[in-house]
Design a protein around this motif. Structure first.
Motif, short mmCIF file in Angstrom:
data_model
loop_
_atom_site.label_atom_id
_atom_site.label_comp_id
_atom_site.label_asym_id
_atom_site.label_seq_id
_atom_site.Cartn_x
_atom_site.Cartn_y
_atom_site.Cartn_z
N ARG A 143 0.83 -1.21 0.00
CA ARG A 143 0.00 0.00 0.00
C ARG A 143 0.86 1.26 0.00
O ARG A 143 0.48 2.29 -0.57
CB ARG A 143 -0.93 0.00 1.21
CG ARG A 143 -2.07 -1.01 1.11
CD ARG A 143 -3.17 -0.69 2.13
NE ARG A 143 -2.68 -0.80 3.50
CZ ARG A 143 -2.72 -1.92 4.22
NH1 ARG A 143 -3.21 -3.03 3.69
NH2 ARG A 143 -2.28 -1.93 5.47
N SER A 144 2.03 1.16 0.64
CA SER A 144 2.90 2.35 0.70
C SER A 144 3.43 2.73 -0.68
O SER A 144 3.79 3.88 -0.91
CB SER A 144 4.06 2.10 1.66
OG SER A 144 5.01 1.19 1.12
N LEU A 145 3.48 1.76 -1.59
CA LEU A 145 3.91 2.08 -2.96
C LEU A 145 2.95 3.09 -3.60
O LEU A 145 3.37 4.02 -4.29
CB LEU A 145 3.98 0.81 -3.81
CG LEU A 145 5.01 -0.24 -3.39
CD1 LEU A 145 4.92 -1.46 -4.31
CD2 LEU A 145 6.43 0.33 -3.41
N VAL A 146 1.66 2.87 -3.36
CA VAL A 146 0.67 3.80 -3.90
C VAL A 146 0.86 5.18 -3.30
O VAL A 146 0.78 6.21 -3.99
CB VAL A 146 -0.76 3.27 -3.62
CG1 VAL A 146 -1.80 4.26 -4.14
CG2 VAL A 146 -0.95 1.90 -4.26
N SER A 147 1.13 5.22 -1.99
CA SER A 147 1.35 6.51 -1.32
C SER A 147 2.57 7.23 -1.88
O SER A 147 2.54 8.46 -2.08
CB SER A 147 1.52 6.30 0.19
OG SER A 147 0.36 5.73 0.75
N LEU A 148 3.63 6.48 -2.15
CA LEU A 148 4.83 7.10 -2.70
C LEU A 148 4.56 7.70 -4.08
O LEU A 148 5.02 8.81 -4.38
CB LEU A 148 5.96 6.07 -2.79
CG LEU A 148 6.64 5.68 -1.47
CD1 LEU A 148 7.58 4.50 -1.69
CD2 LEU A 148 7.40 6.86 -0.88
N VAL A 149 3.84 6.98 -4.90
CA VAL A 149 3.51 7.50 -6.23
C VAL A 149 2.67 8.77 -6.10
O VAL A 149 2.89 9.76 -6.82
CB VAL A 149 2.76 6.44 -7.06
CG1 VAL A 149 2.24 7.05 -8.36
CG2 VAL A 149 3.66 5.26 -7.36
N ARG A 150 1.72 8.76 -5.19
CA ARG A 150 0.83 9.91 -5.02
C ARG A 150 1.56 11.12 -4.45
O ARG A 150 1.31 12.26 -4.87
CB ARG A 150 -0.33 9.52 -4.10
CG ARG A 150 -1.38 10.62 -3.93
CD ARG A 150 -2.57 10.17 -3.11
NE ARG A 150 -2.17 9.77 -1.77
CZ ARG A 150 -2.22 8.53 -1.30
NH1 ARG A 150 -2.63 7.54 -2.09
NH2 ARG A 150 -1.85 8.24 -0.06
N GLU A 151 2.50 10.88 -3.55
CA GLU A 151 3.11 12.00 -2.81
C GLU A 151 4.39 12.53 -3.45
O GLU A 151 4.76 13.68 -3.20
CB GLU A 151 3.42 11.54 -1.38
CG GLU A 151 2.17 11.20 -0.57
CD GLU A 151 2.49 10.45 0.71
OE1 GLU A 151 3.70 10.35 1.05
OE2 GLU A 151 1.54 9.97 1.37
#
Length: 402
Positions: free
Chosen positions: A204-212
């Motif tokens: 899930r943190s991969l998605v956060s990294l892409v978003r942020e």
């Protein structure tokens, strides 16, 4: 939650050289087959361009391995993770060698790609030990190892395949994995700055990294387009050179990998230049060089000299973009370097799969001209993406965010 952390203290040149060798041996397994595609196609009664599916699936597998396995290096010991991947890769290569059908060869090639990700575990691990001032140089040196593996694979694969057949090449690759296993077990440093996080949260943190991380998005997108352009050539080159007017065998085609020698020697210098001038400027130079290279590739049916000049320009252009983009990504979040590397390199090798497919399509439609048109359009796309990317601040260029 981080269980421990260490400040970068620099690493020895000897360790960098040894890990560059490991990167070379690890990545070579996804390239051995490229000069052998016409031979593989003939053994299964297929057209030369149909065997390009092996190259496409191998690249897709590599992208999947980056997404699903490499992030674990932020919360699991990278050395242990690398050893497991190497062992699985060796088994998959043996299955390729024994494959009785093209379908099984394609399936096992996909697994080869998934498990060939050891270099992408090593690079962020060593980057975390480097000081900010030397990170670009060290990343460039490790990427020289990647390029050397590419050269090693294509040249040895072509030569051995011409002498003993394509199946023997996969057996040899599996034996080389055994050597890699021993070197990694003895030499890859233990990482102490690991994060306590479950696999589900890690994903899930991969998605956060892409978003942020806006910079990550632009670097990943431009890297995808640049490697797609580069792969369009290499995934279809063997099929073109095996046809009229050249009619080369796999050993001769493999020798074209030697063109990469100049780029390999230049990689640390490219990294050092990116440290001074900034990644954005280096990527722009790389995209322009790629586009210029395809202008020469378009004349490939007329002269080998034009092909070689085009290959040189493509190698330098792709290398400049990779070194600069990857060094820039590593400045973003030190606690998430493996995940950042996953997202960047996953996108990069997804571009490789896209480029392999598009390159074979271009060749099928219009030969050398079709290949050049595909590559030039991809390079143009990378130029536009890079032009829209954020400019680096002076603190970023100075390595203030390791």
């Amino acid at each position: 939650m981080s269980v421990s952390s260490t400040a970068p203290q620099g690493i020895s040149n000897r360790l960098v050289a040894l890990m560059a060798l490991c990167c070379a041996l690890a990545v070579s397994t996804i390239y051995y087959h490229q000069p052998l595609l016409p031979q593989i196609a003939a053994s299964f009664g297929l057209a030369p361009t149909q065997a390009g599916l092996v190259a496409t699936l191998t690249q897709l597998g590599y992208a999947a391995g980056l997404l699903l396995i490499v992030p674990l290096a932020d919360c699991r010991q990278p050395r242990r993770l690398a050893l497991l991947a190497i062992a699985a890769n060796s088994v998959a290569l043996i299955i390729c060698a024994a494959a009785p059908s093209f379908t099984l060869l394609c399936m096992s090639s996909l697994v080869v790609g998934v498990t060939a990700i050891t270099a992408q575990i090593i690079i962020p691990a060593l980057s975390g030990l480097a000081t900010p001032a030397e990170r670009g140089r060290i990343v460039g040196s490790l990427l020289s190892g990647l390029s050397a593996g590419l050269l090693l694979a294509r040249t040895i694969g072509g030569f051995v395949g011409a002498q003993t057949g394509w199946r023997a090449v996969f057996v040899l690759a599996s034996l080389i994995d055994v050597l890699l296993l021993l070197v990694v077990a003895r030499s890859l440093p233990t990482t102490t700055g690991l994060t306590a996080i479950s696999y589900a949260r890690l994903m899930r943190s991969l998605v956060s990294l892409v978003r942020e991380e806006r910079v990550l998005r632009y670097c990943a997108a431009s890297g995808l387009m640049m490697f797609a352009a580069f792969s369009a050539l290499w995934a279809s080159l063997a099929a073109l050179l095996a046809q009229s007017p050249y009619g080369f065998d796999s050993a001769t085609i493999g020798l074209f990998g030697l063109v990469a020698l100049l780029g390999i020697a230049a990689s640390p210098r490219i990294g050092a230049l990116a440290d001074r001038l900034g990644a954005r400027a280096m990527v722009l130079a790389g995209t322009i060089t790629l586009a210029a290279g395809f202008a020469f590739v378009a004349a490939g049916s007329q002269s080998l000299g034009w092909i070689i000049v085009g290959m040189l320009l493509l190698d330098f252009g792709n290398r400049a973009g990779l070194v600069a983009n990857q060094a820039r990504v590593f400045t973003l979040r030190p606690e998430a370097r493996s995940r950042l590397n996953t997202l960047f390199m996953g996108s990069y090798f997804l571009g490789g799969a896209v480029g392999a497919a598009l390159g074979n399509y271009g060749v099928h439609r219009a030969g050398w001209i079709g290949l050049a048109a595909v590559g030039a359009l991809l390079a143009l796309g990378a130029t536009v993406i890079n032009a829209l990317s954020p400019r680096e601040s002076s603190s970023t260029l100075a390595g203030a965010r390791p």
